[in-house]
Design an enzyme around this catalytic site. Structure first.
Site, PDB file in Angstrom:
ATOM      1  N   LEU A 126      -7.705   4.705   0.847  1.00  0.00           N
ATOM      2  CA  LEU A 126      -7.868   4.859  -0.601  1.00  0.00           C
ATOM      3  C   LEU A 126      -7.289   3.646  -1.321  1.00  0.00           C
ATOM      4  O   LEU A 126      -6.115   3.328  -1.179  1.00  0.00           O
ATOM      5  CB  LEU A 126      -7.185   6.136  -1.084  1.00  0.00           C
ATOM      6  CG  LEU A 126      -7.486   6.537  -2.536  1.00  0.00           C
ATOM      7  CD1 LEU A 126      -7.478   8.054  -2.677  1.00  0.00           C
ATOM      8  CD2 LEU A 126      -6.489   5.935  -3.521  1.00  0.00           C
ATOM      9  N   HIS A 230       6.104   4.143  -0.827  1.00  0.00           N
ATOM     10  CA  HIS A 230       6.066   2.977  -1.701  1.00  0.00           C
ATOM     11  C   HIS A 230       5.833   3.449  -3.134  1.00  0.00           C
ATOM     12  O   HIS A 230       5.130   4.434  -3.369  1.00  0.00           O
ATOM     13  CB  HIS A 230       4.928   2.055  -1.249  1.00  0.00           C
ATOM     14  CG  HIS A 230       4.936   0.705  -1.875  1.00  0.00           C
ATOM     15  ND1 HIS A 230       4.457   0.473  -3.159  1.00  0.00           N
ATOM     16  CD2 HIS A 230       5.350  -0.501  -1.408  1.00  0.00           C
ATOM     17  CE1 HIS A 230       4.575  -0.808  -3.445  1.00  0.00           C
ATOM     18  NE2 HIS A 230       5.111  -1.423  -2.403  1.00  0.00           N
TER      19      HIS A 230
END
Length: 339
Positions: A126, A230
């Site tokens: 993605l 992240h």
């Protein structure tokens, strides 16, 4: 209007550009033109194949703005991982060291190399262009995959995972890699990440320790990022958790990012989806946002929009939306509420 569709051979330049700009940690699209071309060809072939049970098929989709005809993102699904190449994770556990004589009882968190998710489906790859973020396009890009899985369940394993990108800095340095992986591989994190992305995973089995690893022996910087994502991946994690995905104590062996898991039938978008007949006309103001997809495989289309359902349980679509979804009046569409 943004519409998700299967990838086409003509998308190769766009896919190469995405692979170049996505940066370290995006292992499913390595910056390697030959491999990207092979991945695209495999995705096109997978979509064309007649499938009775999941195997090595891989599906890629592009999110396209129908007004500008610009691709703004991509996403993918693997039918069943680890069938051809080994699929590694660290499993978090507990080991107890106790001595009755000394009255000592210690619990230690551990890591163990495993292949527990072999055979699971995976939502992956993605990436949304920066200029398209904060517009709702990310939600469509991610959730539209579940509409495809709902329509063609025979193509996917019963459970599905999503590997989340772990913590690394702007230079692509991973604290977990520096504290553990480098001790065994003596190469840079970006190189190890790239090698797994191109399918060269033999070195993992050859070099990674097979015995239990004690987390408290790792540097604090490495311990602190275990199971963390992240900062750019936080919205994706929240969305998946809203869909019913859960973190079950499995992490990436390189950056310690969490792997989330769900049974396919328990995913919220899939569980709440249903069919409606298409009625083409002037749409009335809809009070809810829906995902709307057609029921075709190679011409699959999915978008999201406010939708009004008529008294006869028909989805009222404008002529423009009907064309974008490749449907006509009387056809069936699958719909699923976003909230």
């Amino acid at each position: 209007m943004n519409v998700l569709r299967p990838i086409r051979p003509a998308d190769i330049d766009t896919l190469l550009e995405i692979a170049h700009h996505s940066g370290p940690g995006f292992t499913s699209l390595p910056n390697n033109p030959a491999l990207i071309e092979a991945k695209l060809a495999h995705a096109v072939a997978s979509m064309q194949q007649e499938v009775r049970r999941p195997g090595q098929e891989s599906y890629l989709f592009m999110l396209e703005n129908t007004e500008t005809q610009q691709v703004v993102g991509t996403c993918g699904i693997e039918a069943a991982v680890g069938i051809r190449d080994p699929w590694y994770h660290y499993r978090l556990g507990i080991v107890v060291h106790a001595s009755r004589e000394l009255d000592v009882h210690n619990r230690f968190r551990t890591l163990y190399l495993c292949n527990d998710y072999t055979g699971f489906a995976e939502v992956c790859t993605l990436y949304l262009l920066p200029e398209a973020r904060q517009t709702g396009a990310g939600s469509l890009l991610s959730r539209a995959r579940f509409m495809f899985m709902a329509e063609f369940p025979e193509r996917f394993a019963e459970s599905v995972i999503a590997e989340m990108r772990g913590v690394s800095n702007e230079q692509g340095v991973s604290p977990f890699w520096e504290g553990l992986g480098r001790k065994f591989f003596t190469i840079e994190f970006s190189e190890a990440d790239y090698l797994t992305g191109i399918g060269n995973k033999a070195f993992v089995a050859e070099l990674m320790p097979k015995h239990t690893l004690y987390i408290h022996l790792l540097p604090r910087e490495a311990r602190n990022v275990i199971g963390q994502v992240h900062e750019n991946t936080l919205p994706a994690r929240r969305m998946l958790e809203q869909e019913g995905f859960q973190y079950q104590g499995y992490i990436d062996i390189f950056d310690a990012g969490p792997t989330l898991c769900s049974r396919v039938k328990d995913i919220r978008t899939i569980r709440r989806s249903r069919y409606c007949k298409v009625l083409i006309g002037k749409p009335q103001p809809g009070d809810r946002q829906y995902l709307i997809s057609n029921t075709r495989r190679q011409e699959f289309r999915c978008t999201q929009a406010p939708l009004h359902i008529s008294d006869h349980d028909c989805a009222i679509l404008s002529p423009e939306m009907a064309r974008a979804l490749c449907v006509e009046e009387g056809h069936s569409v699958r719909i699923s509420p976003l909230r």
